[in-house]
Structure formats: structure tokens, C-alpha cells
Design a protein around this motif. Structure first.
Motif, PDB file in Angstrom:
ATOM      1  N   GLU A  61       0.851  -1.195   0.000  1.00  0.00           N
ATOM      2  CA  GLU A  61       0.000   0.000   0.000  1.00  0.00           C
ATOM      3  C   GLU A  61       0.888   1.247   0.000  1.00  0.00           C
ATOM      4  O   GLU A  61       1.775   1.388   0.841  1.00  0.00           O
ATOM      5  CB  GLU A  61      -0.901  -0.011   1.226  1.00  0.00           C
ATOM      6  CG  GLU A  61      -1.754   1.230   1.418  1.00  0.00           C
ATOM      7  CD  GLU A  61      -2.685   1.490   0.234  1.00  0.00           C
ATOM      8  OE1 GLU A  61      -2.436   2.501  -0.472  1.00  0.00           O
ATOM      9  OE2 GLU A  61      -3.634   0.712   0.025  1.00  0.00           O
ATOM     10  N   ILE A  62       0.630   2.154  -0.940  1.00  0.00           N
ATOM     11  CA  ILE A  62       1.437   3.373  -1.053  1.00  0.00           C
ATOM     12  C   ILE A  62       0.925   4.495  -0.142  1.00  0.00           C
ATOM     13  O   ILE A  62       1.674   5.387   0.240  1.00  0.00           O
ATOM     14  CB  ILE A  62       1.464   3.852  -2.527  1.00  0.00           C
ATOM     15  CG1 ILE A  62       2.601   4.863  -2.742  1.00  0.00           C
ATOM     16  CG2 ILE A  62       0.110   4.416  -2.945  1.00  0.00           C
ATOM     17  CD1 ILE A  62       2.829   5.218  -4.207  1.00  0.00           C
ATOM     18  N   ASP A  63      -0.353   4.424   0.235  1.00  0.00           N
ATOM     19  CA  ASP A  63      -0.990   5.497   1.005  1.00  0.00           C
ATOM     20  C   ASP A  63      -0.712   5.332   2.502  1.00  0.00           C
ATOM     21  O   ASP A  63      -1.145   4.359   3.124  1.00  0.00           O
ATOM     22  CB  ASP A  63      -2.496   5.478   0.733  1.00  0.00           C
ATOM     23  CG  ASP A  63      -3.241   6.544   1.516  1.00  0.00           C
ATOM     24  OD1 ASP A  63      -2.630   7.571   1.863  1.00  0.00           O
ATOM     25  OD2 ASP A  63      -4.455   6.342   1.775  1.00  0.00           O
ATOM     26  N   GLU A  64      -0.007   6.279   3.076  1.00  0.00           N
ATOM     27  CA  GLU A  64       0.370   6.208   4.493  1.00  0.00           C
ATOM     28  C   GLU A  64      -0.848   6.145   5.407  1.00  0.00           C
ATOM     29  O   GLU A  64      -0.849   5.415   6.404  1.00  0.00           O
ATOM     30  CB  GLU A  64       1.240   7.413   4.870  1.00  0.00           C
ATOM     31  CG  GLU A  64       1.777   7.363   6.272  1.00  0.00           C
ATOM     32  CD  GLU A  64       2.722   8.521   6.583  1.00  0.00           C
ATOM     33  OE1 GLU A  64       3.060   8.708   7.765  1.00  0.00           O
ATOM     34  OE2 GLU A  64       3.110   9.238   5.639  1.00  0.00           O
ATOM     35  N   SER A  66      -3.778   4.848   4.752  1.00  0.00           N
ATOM     36  CA  SER A  66      -4.336   3.487   4.680  1.00  0.00           C
ATOM     37  C   SER A  66      -3.497   2.512   5.488  1.00  0.00           C
ATOM     38  O   SER A  66      -4.027   1.637   6.181  1.00  0.00           O
ATOM     39  CB  SER A  66      -4.414   3.023   3.221  1.00  0.00           C
ATOM     40  OG  SER A  66      -5.404   3.723   2.512  1.00  0.00           O
ATOM     41  N   VAL A  67      -2.181   2.653   5.407  1.00  0.00           N
ATOM     42  CA  VAL A  67      -1.285   1.773   6.160  1.00  0.00           C
ATOM     43  C   VAL A  67      -1.548   1.894   7.651  1.00  0.00           C
ATOM     44  O   VAL A  67      -1.665   0.890   8.368  1.00  0.00           O
ATOM     45  CB  VAL A  67       0.195   2.091   5.844  1.00  0.00           C
ATOM     46  CG1 VAL A  67       1.122   1.354   6.807  1.00  0.00           C
ATOM     47  CG2 VAL A  67       0.521   1.711   4.404  1.00  0.00           C
ATOM     48  N   GLU A  68      -1.661   3.114   8.149  1.00  0.00           N
ATOM     49  CA  GLU A  68      -1.915   3.327   9.575  1.00  0.00           C
ATOM     50  C   GLU A  68      -3.279   2.780   9.976  1.00  0.00           C
ATOM     51  O   GLU A  68      -3.433   2.209  11.056  1.00  0.00           O
ATOM     52  CB  GLU A  68      -1.823   4.823   9.913  1.00  0.00           C
ATOM     53  CG  GLU A  68      -0.411   5.385   9.805  1.00  0.00           C
ATOM     54  CD  GLU A  68       0.588   4.585  10.635  1.00  0.00           C
ATOM     55  OE1 GLU A  68       0.296   4.323  11.826  1.00  0.00           O
ATOM     56  OE2 GLU A  68       1.645   4.194  10.087  1.00  0.00           O
ATOM     57  N   LYS A  71      -3.072  -1.048  10.222  1.00  0.00           N
ATOM     58  CA  LYS A  71      -2.285  -1.485  11.379  1.00  0.00           C
ATOM     59  C   LYS A  71      -3.072  -1.409  12.683  1.00  0.00           C
ATOM     60  O   LYS A  71      -2.849  -2.199  13.600  1.00  0.00           O
ATOM     61  CB  LYS A  71      -1.019  -0.625  11.513  1.00  0.00           C
ATOM     62  CG  LYS A  71       0.077  -0.962  10.521  1.00  0.00           C
ATOM     63  CD  LYS A  71       1.277  -0.041  10.762  1.00  0.00           C
ATOM     64  CE  LYS A  71       2.431  -0.356   9.830  1.00  0.00           C
ATOM     65  NZ  LYS A  71       3.570   0.572  10.031  1.00  0.00           N
ATOM     66  N   LEU A  83       2.468  -6.439   5.685  1.00  0.00           N
ATOM     67  CA  LEU A  83       2.020  -5.165   5.133  1.00  0.00           C
ATOM     68  C   LEU A  83       3.242  -4.357   4.706  1.00  0.00           C
ATOM     69  O   LEU A  83       4.064  -3.979   5.531  1.00  0.00           O
ATOM     70  CB  LEU A  83       1.195  -4.385   6.153  1.00  0.00           C
ATOM     71  CG  LEU A  83       0.683  -3.006   5.714  1.00  0.00           C
ATOM     72  CD1 LEU A  83      -0.171  -3.118   4.453  1.00  0.00           C
ATOM     73  CD2 LEU A  83      -0.119  -2.351   6.839  1.00  0.00           C
ATOM     74  N   GLN A  85       4.639  -0.968   3.048  1.00  0.00           N
ATOM     75  CA  GLN A  85       4.332   0.394   2.630  1.00  0.00           C
ATOM     76  C   GLN A  85       5.291   0.765   1.513  1.00  0.00           C
ATOM     77  O   GLN A  85       6.509   0.813   1.703  1.00  0.00           O
ATOM     78  CB  GLN A  85       4.474   1.393   3.781  1.00  0.00           C
ATOM     79  CG  GLN A  85       4.095   2.825   3.347  1.00  0.00           C
ATOM     80  CD  GLN A  85       4.078   3.806   4.503  1.00  0.00           C
ATOM     81  OE1 GLN A  85       4.230   3.435   5.662  1.00  0.00           O
ATOM     82  NE2 GLN A  85       3.896   5.085   4.193  1.00  0.00           N
TER      83      GLN A  85
END
Length: 263
Positions: A61-64, A66-68, A71, A83, A85
């Protein structure tokens, strides 16, 4: 945590229909015994179904934001190295599963779906199967056969190495925000071809050159590559065709003729 805000610059349209998410996730079962890499999990709507399959799974996933979000979900299926990033287009795919083959899937961003599939072609020995959702128009191009007006560069290059299936259409109302076009789910499965019969780099160049001027007969569009296409060693009427009329075998014949001129 609040839901992720869809970002226009990343082409994000989050799928909201769980039934469709499950159907897309199940398309990877064509290859049930190898790992899966999901591109752009967003808020994990497909991920929740992919992660239950008994096989290694990772998502990039490139979108920070979305990553957060992923998580911090309770009982998040994405922990630690599962996951990633980053930008799929810049990844070394040999490193994802330590050189093992994997199925590629995702709800792909429309504006980079073609780039994703070109990268798939560059890594075709690693990716025996690719599934997912894209813009319907692109899916139709990928699955199109010679003689069809949607038959083009993606059709020829992908079908050289993959059998393509247009699986089903998805309405725009099941996304947030709704895209302005319909979507479609496709599956591409590696065919048995080990060699396309000519130089791959030149094949790609010939295909792109002819389709970039698709309204012209080959005798006109090939001038980008050959000074005088009429001197190519081909049947008399071959150069009066347009690119959408050519089969894979005819593109191979054309590429070999061009290579002979260059030698």
C-alpha cells in the motif's frame, strides 16, 4: 480510528460491497497453492477474505493513511512484514516472497493499471496468475480478440503470455466515491508458451508502433521503424492490413521480417 479519506491523486475508489469483495478474492483460487500479493488494500475490504486462505499473504500500500488504518484495526490481519508500505511499480518482486511465484490481485488504481500489467509482463515467470478489478474499458481491451475495435497494445502483449478471462462487470454504485465508469473483474493465467517466436523487445516495439497509428495500414505505421516497409519480406497484401486485424502469429511474422531488415 476514522475511516480513510479517498485521495483523488492516488485514484482511490474504495469498494464497499462485501459480496463483490469476496467474489474478487475468490478469483485467486485458480492457483490455490502459492502466495498472494494484494496491491492497494485500502481499508482491507478484500484483504479480510484473502487473509483467510491457507497460504502466505502480503499486501503493498502506497498510502500512508491506509497503512496506519490497517495497522490499528482490531484483530488486523496485516501485521509485521505482511504489510508493505511502498510503490508496487518500484518494487523488486523477487524479494516479496524470496523468489517464489505468487498470484497478484487487487482493486487496482485505474490510472496505473496498465503500468501494473506491464510490470507483470516483465515478471511473468514470477506471476503465473493475476486477477483483480480495473476499469471496464481496460478489461475489455485486455480480453479482446483480433478484429475487435478494442483490440490493442495491451491485448497483444498480455495475450502473448497469458490466457485472459473477463469475469464480471461491477457497477459504479458499490464504491466510495463512485467512479464515473463501470469496473470489471479479470483473470490472466500464464499460458504454456515458453518462447513467443521472435525477439520480445522488438515485438513490443512493433506492436506499439502500429497501434499508435492504428487507423493507418501497416505500410504507413511501420515507417516509424522501417524506412520502406514495402521492402519487408511479407505476403503482398500483408501491409494493407491494420494492426487490429493481426493475430499473435502474424505479429510474430511481422517482427521477424523487421528483424531481418535490421540484420
Amino acid at each position: 480510528m476514522k475511516k480513510v479519506r479517498p485521495k483523488k491523486n492516488l485514484g482511490q475508489h474504495f469498494l464497499t460491497d462485501l459480496g463483490i469483495a469476496r467474489r474478487i478474492a475468490d478469483t485467486v483460487d485458480a492457483y490455490p497453492d502459492i502466495p498472494v500479493l494484494e496491491i492497494g488494500p485500502g481499508m482491507g475490504v478484500m484483504t479480510q477474505f484473502l487473509i483467510t486462505k491457507p497460504r502466505p499473504f502480503k499486501a503493498v500500500e502506497i498510502d500512508e493513511e491506509s497503512v496506519e488504518y490497517l495497522k490499528t484495526l482490531s484483530n488486523s490481519p496485516l501485521k509485521g512484514e505482511s504489510l508493505i508500505q511502498g510503490d508496487f511499480l518500484k518494487m523488486d518482486l523477487n524479494e516479496v516472497f524470496e523468489g517464489r511465484q505468487f498470484v497478484l490481485t487487487g482493486n487496482y488504481p485505474y490510472d496505473i493499471s496498465s503500468q501494473i500489467f506491464f510490470k507483470m509482463l516483465d515478471n511473468k515467470e514470477l506471476i503465473p496468475c493475476c486477477t483483480g478489478m480495473i476499469q471496464r474499458e481496460v478489461a475489455q481491451r485486455i480480453a479482446a480478440k483480433p478484429g475487435n475495435k478494442t483490440y490493442g497494445i495491451l491485448s497483444v502483449l498480455i495475450q502473448a503470455w497469458y490466457d485472459t478471462e473477463y469475469l464480471f462487470t461491477v457497477d459504479e454504485t458499490v464504491f466510495n466515491p463512485p467512479p464515473k465508469v463501470k469496473s470489471a473483474v479479470i483473470r490472466m493465467t500464464r499460458n504454456s508458451r515458453k518462447d513467443i517466436g521472435c525477439d520480445w523487445a522488438l515485438f513490443k516495439r512493433v506492436v506499439k508502433a502500429t497501434f499508435n497509428q492504428r487507423r493507418k495500414m501497416l505500410r504507413g505505421s511501420l515507417k516509424q521503424i522501417v524506412a520502406d516497409p514495402l521492402t519487408l519480406d511479407l505476403p503482398a497484401d500483408f501491409l494493407t492490413k491494420r494492426p487490429e486485424q493481426l493475430t499473435h502469429e502474424e505479429f510474430v511474422m511481422l517482427t521477424k521480417a523487421v528483424a531481418k531488415m535490421d540484420s
